[in-house]
Design a protein around this motif. Structure first.
Motif, PDB file in Angstrom:
ATOM      1  N   ARG A   1      29.384  53.126  24.541  1.00 12.29           N
ATOM      2  CA  ARG A   1      30.355  52.035  24.403  1.00 12.29           C
ATOM      3  C   ARG A   1      31.569  52.484  23.610  1.00 12.29           C
ATOM      4  NH1 ARG A   1      28.201  47.323  26.215  1.00 12.29           N
ATOM      5  NH2 ARG A   1      25.953  47.236  26.416  1.00 12.29           N
ATOM      6  N   ARG A   2      32.738  52.092  24.085  1.00 16.11           N
ATOM      7  CA  ARG A   2      33.988  52.465  23.437  1.00 16.11           C
ATOM      8  C   ARG A   2      34.290  51.519  22.278  1.00 16.11           C
ATOM      9  NH1 ARG A   2      34.313  57.487  25.478  1.00 16.11           N
ATOM     10  NH2 ARG A   2      34.392  57.463  27.747  1.00 16.11           N
ATOM     11  N   LYS A   3      34.887  52.064  21.225  1.00 16.06           N
ATOM     12  CA  LYS A   3      35.233  51.257  20.057  1.00 16.06           C
ATOM     13  C   LYS A   3      36.715  50.891  20.107  1.00 16.06           C
ATOM     14  CE  LYS A   3      31.684  53.246  17.063  1.00 16.06           C
ATOM     15  NZ  LYS A   3      31.412  53.945  15.773  1.00 16.06           N
ATOM     16  N   PRO A   4      37.017  49.646  19.765  1.00 10.60           N
ATOM     17  CA  PRO A   4      38.428  49.218  19.789  1.00 10.60           C
ATOM     18  C   PRO A   4      39.228  49.860  18.674  1.00 10.60           C
ATOM     19  CG  PRO A   4      37.039  47.481  18.891  1.00 10.60           C
ATOM     20  CD  PRO A   4      36.109  48.546  19.387  1.00 10.60           C
ATOM     21  N   GLY A   5      40.518  50.016  18.908  1.00 11.72           N
ATOM     22  CA  GLY A   5      41.434  50.558  17.916  1.00 11.72           C
ATOM     23  C   GLY A   5      42.857  50.289  18.345  1.00 11.72           C
TER      24      GLY A   5
ATOM     25  N   GLY B   1      47.077  47.877  25.098  1.00  8.65           N
ATOM     26  CA  GLY B   1      48.011  48.223  26.187  1.00  8.65           C
ATOM     27  C   GLY B   1      48.052  47.191  27.290  1.00  8.65           C
ATOM     28  N   PRO B   2      46.989  47.063  28.102  1.00  8.67           N
ATOM     29  CA  PRO B   2      47.028  46.106  29.210  1.00  8.67           C
ATOM     30  C   PRO B   2      47.267  44.669  28.757  1.00  8.67           C
ATOM     31  CG  PRO B   2      45.224  47.663  29.508  1.00  8.67           C
ATOM     32  CD  PRO B   2      45.782  47.918  28.143  1.00  8.67           C
ATOM     33  N   GLY B   3      46.717  44.302  27.608  1.00  9.72           N
ATOM     34  CA  GLY B   3      46.943  42.951  27.100  1.00  9.72           C
ATOM     35  C   GLY B   3      48.395  42.701  26.767  1.00  9.72           C
ATOM     36  N   ILE B   4      49.040  43.706  26.168  1.00  7.75           N
ATOM     37  CA  ILE B   4      50.463  43.607  25.870  1.00  7.75           C
ATOM     38  C   ILE B   4      51.245  43.414  27.165  1.00  7.75           C
ATOM     39  CG2 ILE B   4      52.478  44.923  25.096  1.00  7.75           C
ATOM     40  CD1 ILE B   4      50.906  43.882  22.773  1.00  7.75           C
ATOM     41  N   VAL B   5      50.837  44.136  28.201  1.00  6.22           N
ATOM     42  CA  VAL B   5      51.515  44.043  29.495  1.00  6.22           C
ATOM     43  C   VAL B   5      51.396  42.633  30.067  1.00  6.22           C
ATOM     44  CG1 VAL B   5      51.465  44.817  31.899  1.00  6.22           C
ATOM     45  CG2 VAL B   5      51.294  46.487  30.040  1.00  6.22           C
ATOM     46  N   VAL B   6      50.176  42.080  30.084  1.00  9.69           N
ATOM     47  CA  VAL B   6      49.993  40.760  30.700  1.00  9.69           C
ATOM     48  C   VAL B   6      50.652  39.670  29.863  1.00  9.69           C
ATOM     49  CG1 VAL B   6      47.747  40.183  29.633  1.00  9.69           C
ATOM     50  CG2 VAL B   6      48.306  39.288  31.887  1.00  9.69           C
ATOM     51  N   ALA B   7      50.598  39.791  28.544  1.00  6.64           N
ATOM     52  CA  ALA B   7      51.225  38.775  27.701  1.00  6.64           C
ATOM     53  C   ALA B   7      52.746  38.812  27.831  1.00  6.64           C
ATOM     54  CB  ALA B   7      50.805  38.981  26.245  1.00  6.64           C
ATOM     55  N   ALA B   8      53.315  40.014  27.820  1.00  5.59           N
ATOM     56  CA  ALA B   8      54.770  40.144  27.925  1.00  5.59           C
ATOM     57  C   ALA B   8      55.268  39.686  29.287  1.00  5.59           C
ATOM     58  CB  ALA B   8      55.184  41.588  27.679  1.00  5.59           C
ATOM     59  N   THR B   9      54.507  39.973  30.332  1.00  6.03           N
ATOM     60  CA  THR B   9      54.898  39.533  31.670  1.00  6.03           C
ATOM     61  C   THR B   9      54.928  38.012  31.755  1.00  6.03           C
ATOM     62  OG1 THR B   9      53.913  41.522  32.645  1.00  6.03           O
ATOM     63  CG2 THR B   9      54.335  39.673  34.126  1.00  6.03           C
TER      64      THR B   9
ATOM     65  N   SER C   1      36.577  51.166  32.768  1.00  3.75           N
ATOM     66  CA  SER C   1      35.686  50.811  33.862  1.00  3.75           C
ATOM     67  C   SER C   1      34.265  50.708  33.338  1.00  3.75           C
ATOM     68  CB  SER C   1      35.764  51.860  34.980  1.00  3.75           C
ATOM     69  OG  SER C   1      34.914  51.536  36.052  1.00  3.75           O
ATOM     70  N   GLY C   2      33.646  49.549  33.522  1.00  4.52           N
ATOM     71  CA  GLY C   2      32.273  49.366  33.082  1.00  4.52           C
ATOM     72  C   GLY C   2      32.157  48.617  31.771  1.00  4.52           C
ATOM     73  N   PRO C   3      30.976  48.077  31.478  1.00  2.00           N
ATOM     74  CA  PRO C   3      30.769  47.246  30.280  1.00  2.00           C
ATOM     75  C   PRO C   3      31.015  47.964  28.959  1.00  2.00           C
ATOM     76  CG  PRO C   3      28.981  46.926  31.863  1.00  2.00           C
ATOM     77  CD  PRO C   3      29.791  48.071  32.365  1.00  2.00           C
ATOM     78  N   ARG C   4      30.984  49.290  28.935  1.00  2.00           N
ATOM     79  CA  ARG C   4      31.195  49.981  27.657  1.00  2.00           C
ATOM     80  C   ARG C   4      32.599  49.729  27.101  1.00  2.00           C
ATOM     81  NH1 ARG C   4      31.971  56.371  29.333  1.00  2.00           N
ATOM     82  NH2 ARG C   4      33.383  56.034  31.084  1.00  2.00           N
ATOM     83  N   TRP C   5      33.529  49.270  27.944  1.00  2.00           N
ATOM     84  CA  TRP C   5      34.893  48.994  27.507  1.00  2.00           C
ATOM     85  C   TRP C   5      35.086  47.531  27.107  1.00  2.00           C
ATOM     86  CZ3 TRP C   5      38.317  52.763  26.618  1.00  2.00           C
ATOM     87  CH2 TRP C   5      38.094  54.016  27.220  1.00  2.00           C
ATOM     88  N   MET C   6      34.014  46.739  27.091  1.00  2.00           N
ATOM     89  CA  MET C   6      34.163  45.304  26.864  1.00  2.00           C
ATOM     90  C   MET C   6      34.774  45.005  25.492  1.00  2.00           C
ATOM     91  SD  MET C   6      33.506  42.747  28.941  1.00  2.00           S
ATOM     92  CE  MET C   6      32.095  43.188  29.956  1.00  2.00           C
ATOM     93  N   ALA C   7      34.297  45.662  24.451  1.00  2.00           N
ATOM     94  CA  ALA C   7      34.828  45.400  23.102  1.00  2.00           C
ATOM     95  C   ALA C   7      36.302  45.798  23.009  1.00  2.00           C
ATOM     96  CB  ALA C   7      34.005  46.154  22.065  1.00  2.00           C
TER      97      ALA C   7
END
Length: 445
Positions: free
Chosen positions: A21-25, A30-38, A232-238
Motif C-alpha cells: 500500500r502506498r503512503k500519502p504525501g 495532483g489529480p485532485g488539484i486538477v479536478v478541483a481547479a477544473t 491503479s488498485g486498492p493500494r493507492w486508496m489512502a
C-alpha cells in the motif's frame, strides 16, 4: 465473495490482489488539484461573490458544505476506479443501456455549448488585460486553439504540472484579495452556523452555492486522472483520499476568499454583480477604483488562471470520458468485457486515441460558431436541462455501484459516504428540478 445486497447481475470481477500500500504525501497530490481547479470557473467565483454581496458572511457554512459534498463525490469516483480496476463508464454500463443513451446525448450537446462558454470566459480577462489588441470573439478563438494544441501534444504529466502552477496563481490572488479587503473574523466565524436568510429566493441561493462549488461532469473525470497518474488498485486508496481532501481544502480557500471579498466589498456598498464572467470584470473595475491598477491587474491574472484551468481541464478530462465511452463499444459492452481492468497504460493510450482527439476537435471548432452568432435558443435550453440532470445521475449511480457486489466488500460505501452521496443526490435533484421549471418552455416549441 458473498453478496449481501441481493444484486447478482452484471457483477464485475475484483482486481488482482494488490500489495504494498502506498503512503500519502505532499508529492502525491495532483489529480485532485486538477479536478478541483477544473471545476472552479468564472461561474462559481461569481456565484460566491454574489452570495457574499447579498448575504454577507451568512452563507459561509453553505460554501464549506459544498466543498464537503464534492469531496465525497470525488472520493466515491476514485474509490470505484481503484477498488474495482474498472472505469466509471464500465460501471454505468452494468446499470443498463439507458446510461449510455443519457451520457452520449449529454456529452455531445454539453460539449458544443460548454466549448463556447469556456472560450468566452477565458477571453474576458485577456481582453481586459490587453485592450484594443483584438475583439473578444477572436480572443475566444485563440484560447480554444491554445487549449487544443496544449492537450493534443502533451500528456497527463505535463498537463498536471501546468494545472498545479495555475492553481498556485489562483491561490495567491484569492487569498491576497481576501486579506486586502480586511475580513471581519467574528462575522466569518458566525457564518459557519447553518442559517438560511429570511429573504425571497434565499433557499435556492443557498442550495446553488452548495451545489456550485467546484465541479460538474469533471468530477466524473477524476478516476481517469488518477489512472493517468499511474495509480491503479486498492493500494493507492489512502493516497487518493489524501489527494482529494487537500485539493478540495484548496478549493475551500478559494471559495471562502471570494465570499470574504463579496461580503466586505459588495455587501456594505449594496453593489450587485452580473452573472458569469462579466461579473468578474465588474469586480476588476471596482478593485481598480478602490485599491489601484496593480490590485486590479493581479485580480485579472487570477481570473485568467481560473478560466483557463477550467478550459484545459475539460478539454482533457471530458475527452478521456468520451474516449472510454467509444472504446467500450456502448451499448454492446456490459462493463467488464474488455479485460481485467484499468492499468496505468490504458489512459495513456487513450490520450492518443482517435475518439479522444475527435472530442477535442468537437469542443474547439464547432463552438466557435457560437462565439460569432450567439447561442441557439433551443440548444441552450437542452444544455441547461441535461446539465441539471447530470449531477444527480452521478451521485445516485455511485450509490448504486458502491453498495452492490460490483464493488469488493471492503471498499463499499459506509454510513458517512452514503449519507453524503444521498445528500448530493437530493440536493442536485432539487436544483435540477428548479432548472427545468425555470426554462422558457413556452418559447421552446
Amino acid at each position: 465473495m458473498a453478496d449481501t445486497t441481493g444484486d447478482t447481475t452484471d457483477r464485475l470481477d475484483p482486481p488482482e490482489p494488490d500489495s504494498g500500500r502506498r503512503k500519502p504525501g505532499w508529492r502525491s497530490v495532483g489529480p485532485g488539484i486538477v479536478v478541483a481547479a477544473t471545476g472552479v470557473g468564472a461561474g462559481d467565483l461569481v456565484a460566491t461573490l454574489i452570495a457574499g454581496g447579498g448575504f454577507g458572511y451568512t452563507l459561509l457554512w453553505a460554501a464549506v458544505l459544498g466543498c464537503l459534498v464534492k469531496i465525497s463525490l470525488a472520493e466515491a469516483v476514485g474509490r470505484w476506479h481503484l477498488a474495482t480496476g474498472r472505469t466509471l463508464f464500465e460501471g454505468w454500463a452494468t446499470l443498463g443501456a439507458w446510461t449510455g443513451w443519457f451520457f452520449g446525448i449529454y456529452v455531445v450537446i454539453w460539449g458544443f455549448v460548454y466549448g463556447a462558454a469556456a472560450m468566452s470566459a477565458t477571453a474576458l480577462p485577456l481582453h481586459a488585460l490587453f485592450p484594443g489588441v483584438m475583439g473578444l470573439e477572436w480572443w475566444g478563438v485563440c484560447t480554444g486553439l491554445v487549449g487544443l494544441i496544449f492537450v493534443w501534444f502533451n500528456r497527463y504529466a505535463v498537463f498536471e504540472k501546468v494545472m498545479t502552477v495555475l492553481v498556485g496563481v489562483m491561490f495567491v490572488v484569492t487569498v491576497s484579495l481576501a486579506l486586502r479587503v480586511t475580513p471581519n473574523v467574528g462575522a466569518a466565524v458566525a457564518g459557519l452556523l447553518p442559517v438560511v436568510p429570511d429573504e425571497e429566493g434565499a433557499v435556492f441561493n443557498t442550495l446553488g452555492l452548495i451545489g456550485g462549488v467546484g465541479g460538474t461532469i469533471t468530477l466524473a473525470a477524476y478516476g481517469y486522472w488518477i489512472n493517468a497518474k499511474g495509480w491503479s488498485g486498492p493500494r493507492w486508496m489512502a493516497v487518493m483520499r489524501w489527494d482529494n481532501r487537500i485539493a478540495y481544502l484548496t478549493t475551500g480557500v478559494f471559495v471562502v476568499s471570494m465570499l470574504v471579498v463579496g461580503a466586505e466589498l459588495l455587501h456594505s456598498a449594496r453593489i450587485a454583480l452580473s452573472g458569469g464572467g462579466q461579473g468578474l470584470l465588474q469586480l476588476g473595475s471596482l478593485l481598480e477604483e478602490r485599491y489601484g491598477s496593480v490590485t486590479a491587474t493581479l485580480f485579472l491574472v487570477g481570473f485568467l488562471a481560473a478560466t483557463f484551468t477550467s478550459l484545459i481541464g475539460v478539454w482533457h478530462g471530458v475527452s478521456l470520458l468520451f474516449a472510454d465511452f467509444v472504446e467500450r463499444g456502448w451499448p454492446r459492452s456490459r462493463g467488464g468485457s474488455r479485460g481485467r481492468g484499468e492499468g496505468p497504460a490504458a489512459p495513456r493510450a487513450r490520450e492518443r486515441s482517435r475518439p479522444f482527439r475527435v472530442y477535442l476537435l468537437w469542443l474547439t471548432f464547432p463552438p466557435m460558431l457560437l462565439l460569432f452568432r450567439g447561442e441557439p435558443f433551443r440548444l441552450v435550453v437542452l444544455y441547461g436541462v441535461l446539465g441539471a440532470a447530470f449531477m444527480p445521475f452521478l451521485a445516485l449511480t455511485l450509490v448504486r455501484l458502491l453498495n452492490s457486489s460490483r464493488t469488493p466488500r471492503e471498499w463499499r460505501s459506509g454510513v458517512v459516504s452514503n449519507a453524503m452521496l444521498g445528500l448530493a443526490g437530493v440536493l442536485f435533484l432539487a436544483l435540477g428540478a428548479r432548472e427545468v421549471l425555470d426554462q422558457p418552455w413556452s418559447d421552446f416549441f
